[in-house]
Structures are given as C-alpha cells and as structure tokens.
Design a protein around this motif. Sequence first.
Motif, PDB file in Angstrom:
ATOM      1  N   ILE A 104      -1.414   5.614  -0.191  1.00  0.00           N
ATOM      2  CA  ILE A 104      -2.627   6.402   0.069  1.00  0.00           C
ATOM      3  C   ILE A 104      -2.625   7.744  -0.662  1.00  0.00           C
ATOM      4  CG2 ILE A 104      -3.065   5.274   2.277  1.00  0.00           C
ATOM      5  CD1 ILE A 104      -2.132   7.923   3.626  1.00  0.00           C
ATOM      6  N   ASP A 105      -1.518   8.064  -1.325  1.00  0.00           N
ATOM      7  CA  ASP A 105      -1.424   9.321  -2.076  1.00  0.00           C
ATOM      8  C   ASP A 105      -2.127   9.138  -3.425  1.00  0.00           C
ATOM      9  OD1 ASP A 105      -0.800  11.626  -3.447  1.00  0.00           O
ATOM     10  OD2 ASP A 105       1.374  11.360  -3.341  1.00  0.00           O
ATOM     11  N   GLU A 106      -3.381   9.527  -3.461  1.00  0.00           N
ATOM     12  CA  GLU A 106      -4.177   9.318  -4.671  1.00  0.00           C
ATOM     13  C   GLU A 106      -3.710  10.180  -5.838  1.00  0.00           C
ATOM     14  OE1 GLU A 106      -8.468   8.864  -3.935  1.00  0.00           O
ATOM     15  OE2 GLU A 106      -7.935   8.704  -1.812  1.00  0.00           O
ATOM     16  N   SER A 107      -2.823  11.168  -5.563  1.00  0.00           N
ATOM     17  CA  SER A 107      -2.288  11.965  -6.670  1.00  0.00           C
ATOM     18  C   SER A 107      -1.189  11.205  -7.421  1.00  0.00           C
ATOM     19  CB  SER A 107      -1.736  13.312  -6.167  1.00  0.00           C
ATOM     20  OG  SER A 107      -0.551  13.123  -5.410  1.00  0.00           O
ATOM     21  N   MET A 110      -1.937   4.996  -9.871  1.00  0.00           N
ATOM     22  CA  MET A 110      -1.752   3.597  -9.465  1.00  0.00           C
ATOM     23  C   MET A 110      -0.681   2.920 -10.307  1.00  0.00           C
ATOM     24  SD  MET A 110      -3.943   0.187 -10.006  1.00  0.00           S
ATOM     25  CE  MET A 110      -4.628   0.982 -11.380  1.00  0.00           C
ATOM     26  N   PRO A 125      -8.056   1.556  -7.609  1.00  0.00           N
ATOM     27  CA  PRO A 125      -7.629   2.712  -6.817  1.00  0.00           C
ATOM     28  C   PRO A 125      -8.513   3.002  -5.602  1.00  0.00           C
ATOM     29  CG  PRO A 125      -7.485   3.225  -9.145  1.00  0.00           C
ATOM     30  CD  PRO A 125      -8.177   1.888  -9.029  1.00  0.00           C
ATOM     31  N   VAL A 126      -9.744   2.500  -5.579  1.00  0.00           N
ATOM     32  CA  VAL A 126     -10.611   2.710  -4.422  1.00  0.00           C
ATOM     33  C   VAL A 126      -9.990   2.103  -3.159  1.00  0.00           C
ATOM     34  CG1 VAL A 126     -12.106   0.659  -4.558  1.00  0.00           C
ATOM     35  CG2 VAL A 126     -13.038   2.836  -3.743  1.00  0.00           C
ATOM     36  N   GLU A 127      -9.107   1.116  -3.345  1.00  0.00           N
ATOM     37  CA  GLU A 127      -8.460   0.479  -2.202  1.00  0.00           C
ATOM     38  C   GLU A 127      -7.531   1.438  -1.457  1.00  0.00           C
ATOM     39  OE1 GLU A 127      -6.721  -3.356  -3.229  1.00  0.00           O
ATOM     40  OE2 GLU A 127      -8.369  -3.713  -4.625  1.00  0.00           O
ATOM     41  N   ARG A 128      -7.226   2.567  -2.072  1.00  0.00           N
ATOM     42  CA  ARG A 128      -6.349   3.563  -1.460  1.00  0.00           C
ATOM     43  C   ARG A 128      -7.121   4.558  -0.586  1.00  0.00           C
ATOM     44  NH1 ARG A 128      -2.812   5.628  -6.569  1.00  0.00           N
ATOM     45  NH2 ARG A 128      -1.124   5.853  -5.078  1.00  0.00           N
ATOM     46  N   THR A 129      -8.444   4.501  -0.643  1.00  0.00           N
ATOM     47  CA  THR A 129      -9.256   5.524   0.028  1.00  0.00           C
ATOM     48  C   THR A 129      -9.511   5.188   1.489  1.00  0.00           C
ATOM     49  OG1 THR A 129     -11.375   4.492  -0.535  1.00  0.00           O
ATOM     50  CG2 THR A 129     -10.430   6.053  -2.159  1.00  0.00           C
TER      51      THR A 129
END
Length: 188
Positions: A104-107, A110, A125-129
């Motif tokens: 979940i760390d978008e920084s 991927m 990456p939207v799957e992490r939001t």
Amino acid sequence: MMDKIIKYLGSSFNLMVKNADAGEYWRNIGLGHIAFDMMGKLPDTVPGEFETPSEKAGILSMMLDQMDELLSPRLCIAIRQEIERLNPGDGDNGRELALLRDFIDESLPMEDFCKKYNRRLLFDPVERTQEYEEAILEVEAECNAALEDTPRGMGFCFAYWSEKRRILAEHGIQWRSPAIMNPHVLFD
C-alpha cells in the motif's frame, strides 16, 4: 452473548473456507471485516475455544488463509497487527505484514515492489489505493453477476478483465488488466 459470537464466527469461517475452495476470495472480504470485528469483541482467551492469546492469533491466521490479502490489504494489515499483538514472536506474520505495508506504500514503485517480493507479473498501481480496496467487493459482486452465464474455461480471463475494467470505471477508477500491464505474457 459470547456463545452467539463464537457460533456466528464458526459459521462465517466455514463459509470463508467454501468461498476460498471455489476460488471466490472476493466473497471473503465482507466476511473478513465482520469476523475480525467480532473477534475483537472477544477476550484474548476463551476457555474451550482458545486458551492462550497465541491460539487466538492462530484463528486469525487461519481466517487470513481464506483471503486474498492483496484485495483488502488495509483490513489484512489490521488483522496482522492484532496477530502481532497476540503472538509477537510470529516471524511469518511479520514478513507478511511488511509485504502488505509495502504493497500500500505508493511511494515504493510497483516495479521495486515486484522485484523485492519476487512477483513476476506487474499489476496496475491503482490496486494499491484505498479507493480500489473500498470498491472491490462491490465490483467483484457485479462482475460475478454480469458473467454468471459465461463459461469459465479458456479465455474467460479476458471477459472477466473487460467487465472488471468497465465496472471499475463506473466507480470512477481507471484500471488496467494484467494483459495490458504485461504485454510480453500470453494469457489464455
């Protein structure tokens, strides 16, 4: 009251096992939320059910075995944090908790996440939001209903991904399928 909670948890866990056996992990997202909330209402030990906090942690771990943790990472982080509290020496839990936090760390790019955790397929990456996580149970239910009469054989993944993309878009989420994210891979 405690007996009612334990009885409900037993039937919820049985249903979660059936869903997982059928490959319908998405169905366990809502059940996981309810079961975790109910487990939180129980003390760390319940005679005849779990005699030690680590046994309660084991029950939570068994629940996670019935879930695709990357579909509901924030829920699963909360569950794994509770497992850590109940059984602080569980190294496997610690590793899985780190994976979910990284997910979940978008920084964390991927590609770096995939390399670190030896994942061969890229994902959108939207799957992490959080927005995706909050919508996915409803989206999967809608996909399941829309594709109810579609044979689940070769090529089904393309129908599924197309429908999922359409429904996510209705929820304001732009999503790219594994086929789009991995053009070098042949899917059935």
